[in-house]
Design an enzyme around this catalytic site. Structure first.
Site, short mmCIF file in Angstrom:
data_model
loop_
_atom_site.label_atom_id
_atom_site.label_comp_id
_atom_site.label_asym_id
_atom_site.label_seq_id
_atom_site.Cartn_x
_atom_site.Cartn_y
_atom_site.Cartn_z
N TYR A 1 3.12 7.61 -12.90
CA TYR A 1 2.93 7.27 -11.48
C TYR A 1 4.04 7.86 -10.59
O TYR A 1 3.83 8.06 -9.40
CB TYR A 1 2.83 5.75 -11.33
CG TYR A 1 2.00 5.31 -10.13
CD1 TYR A 1 0.69 5.75 -9.98
CD2 TYR A 1 2.53 4.46 -9.17
CE1 TYR A 1 -0.07 5.34 -8.90
CE2 TYR A 1 1.76 4.05 -8.09
CZ TYR A 1 0.47 4.50 -7.96
OH TYR A 1 -0.28 4.10 -6.87
N LYS B 1 4.48 3.04 -3.20
CA LYS B 1 3.70 1.79 -3.15
C LYS B 1 4.62 0.58 -2.94
O LYS B 1 4.23 -0.40 -2.29
CB LYS B 1 2.87 1.61 -4.42
CG LYS B 1 1.70 2.59 -4.52
CD LYS B 1 0.72 2.47 -3.38
CE LYS B 1 -0.57 3.22 -3.65
NZ LYS B 1 -1.39 3.37 -2.42
P1 NAD Z 1 -9.47 8.73 -3.03
O1 NAD Z 1 -8.96 10.08 -3.40
O2 NAD Z 1 -10.91 8.55 -2.97
O3 NAD Z 1 -8.84 8.26 -1.66
C1 NAD Z 1 -7.56 8.68 -1.21
C2 NAD Z 1 -7.78 9.20 0.17
O4 NAD Z 1 -6.55 9.57 0.82
C3 NAD Z 1 -8.66 10.48 0.16
O5 NAD Z 1 -9.78 10.26 0.97
C4 NAD Z 1 -7.76 11.52 0.79
O6 NAD Z 1 -8.46 12.48 1.55
C5 NAD Z 1 -6.90 10.65 1.67
N1 NAD Z 1 -5.74 11.35 2.19
C6 NAD Z 1 -4.76 11.98 1.50
N2 NAD Z 1 -3.91 12.57 2.36
C7 NAD Z 1 -4.36 12.29 3.62
C8 NAD Z 1 -3.93 12.61 4.92
N3 NAD Z 1 -2.82 13.34 5.14
N4 NAD Z 1 -4.64 12.15 5.98
C9 NAD Z 1 -5.75 11.40 5.79
N5 NAD Z 1 -6.22 11.06 4.58
C10 NAD Z 1 -5.52 11.51 3.51
O7 NAD Z 1 -8.82 7.74 -4.11
P2 NAD Z 1 -8.74 6.15 -4.15
O8 NAD Z 1 -8.35 5.84 -5.53
O9 NAD Z 1 -9.94 5.54 -3.57
O10 NAD Z 1 -7.48 5.85 -3.24
C11 NAD Z 1 -7.51 4.97 -2.13
C12 NAD Z 1 -6.28 4.08 -2.15
O11 NAD Z 1 -6.38 3.20 -3.27
C13 NAD Z 1 -4.97 4.83 -2.31
O12 NAD Z 1 -3.98 4.21 -1.52
C14 NAD Z 1 -4.66 4.62 -3.78
O13 NAD Z 1 -3.28 4.75 -4.07
C15 NAD Z 1 -5.15 3.21 -3.93
N6 NAD Z 1 -5.33 2.75 -5.31
C16 NAD Z 1 -6.14 3.43 -6.16
C17 NAD Z 1 -6.27 3.00 -7.46
C18 NAD Z 1 -7.14 3.75 -8.44
O14 NAD Z 1 -6.97 3.56 -9.65
N7 NAD Z 1 -8.06 4.57 -7.99
C19 NAD Z 1 -5.60 1.85 -7.89
C20 NAD Z 1 -4.80 1.16 -7.00
C21 NAD Z 1 -4.67 1.62 -5.71
#
Ligand code: NAD
Length: 260
Positions: free
Chosen positions: A160, A167
């Site tokens: 990570y 985070k």
């Molecule tokens: P995802 O890739 O679908 O979503 C992440 C989004 O961030 C994408 O749409 C991307 O385009 C956007 N992004 C990145 N840089 C950007 C910028 N400069 N301006 C605007 N948008 C931007 O993946 P996800 O897993 O759905 O992630 C969403 C959130 O959930 C994140 O904060 C991630 O850390 C968190 N999260 C994900 C998980 C997992 O296992 N998938 C677990 C815990 C938390």
């Protein structure tokens, strides 16, 4: 709509950070729309438009906007669009954005560059402050803000790397925003989700092993689904959580309670 959960009819929502139909933001947007909210979607990069536009259409989204959250002018322009599409009041704001450079995820943590660290913080943390700041008076009493975190904020999770400190800062930001916006009647919370297969997750080295280990060891002995994350997000955003703010709600099958 499920008659046992509150209706969001008449509420407006903006979900920032949708890449495709796996995105946690998408599942949250769909859940809010199913409860009757008028939803606007935002995606970060023009290459995502062809994937996000059909999703927006499928829930009759009020708007579907490109917005790079690191650019203040794009954030302002996004709110100008939502003013037209949703009206001047924003009831629900969802921040589902994170990014770290590939080299800072594959390398050793102490090798994180100054620029890479700053970028991860800007995109993944400051953007929440930037969105709330730009939203300003659109967030009226009763409004609710939600972001997404991960266990890497609290514990060391292999792979990570720089996203861990990002985070941790995001969770602290939730608390500081909750304290600052509380007197205005605006709530700020986070869901700390267990691992879910998404575009962002694919960038974490060893994610497949992470998923496997989680399913084997979590008290519920399985991984969580994006729908379950969205359901908890819905709870925090909805009036059901009207007295909850500054909270980081783990939606991870109990994984976070484990020691050795
Ligand atoms: P995802 O890739 O679908 O979503 C992440 C989004 O961030 C994408 O749409 C991307 O385009 C956007 N992004 C990145 N840089 C950007 C910028 N400069 N301006 C605007 N948008 C931007 O993946 P996800 O897993 O759905 O992630 C969403 C959130 O959930 C994140 O904060 C991630 O850390 C968190 N999260 C994900 C998980 C997992 O296992 N998938 C677990 C815990 C938390």
């Amino acid at each position: 709509m499920d008659s046992t959960t509150p209706s969001l009819a008449g509420k407006t929502a903006l979900v920032v950070g949708i890449a495709n139909d796996h995105s946690l933001g998408w599942h949250i947007a769909r859940r809010l729309a199913a409860a009757g909210a008028r939803v606007a979607l935002a995606y970060g990069d023009e290459r995502l438009e062809r994937r996000v536009a059909p999703l927006a259409e499928s829930i009759a989204a009020a708007a579907c906007v490109r917005c790079d959250v690191t650019r203040d002018a794009e954030v302002e322009a996004m709110f100008a669009t939502t003013d037209t599409a949703l009206g001047p009041r924003l009831d629900l704001l969802v921040h589902s954005v994170a990014f770290a450079a590939r080299e800072d995820l594959v390398g050793e943590f102490p090798d994180t560059s100054r620029a890479g660290f700053a970028m991860a913080m800007d995109v993944s943390v400051y953007s929440l402050v930037g969105l709330v700041r730009a939203a300003g008076a659109r967030l009226e009493p009763g409004a609710s803000v939600l972001t997404l975190s991960y266990l890497g904020a609290e514990r060391v999770v292999a792979g990570y790397k720089v996203m861990g400190p990002a985070k941790a800062a995001l969770e602290s930001t939730v608390r500081y925003l909750a304290e600052a916006l509380g007197p205005r009647g605006v709530r700020v919370n986070a869901v700390s989700a267990g691992p879910v297969r998404t575009l962002a997750a694919a960038g974490i080295p060893g994610f497949r092993e992470l998923l496997k280990g989680h399913a084997e060891k979590a008290p519920l002995r399985r991984n969580v689904t994006a729908e379950e994350v969205a359901e908890a997000a819905f709870f925090l955003l909805s009036p059901m959580a009207s007295a909850v703010t500054g909270e980081i709600l783990h939606v991870d099958g109990g994984f976070n309670i484990l020691g050795v």
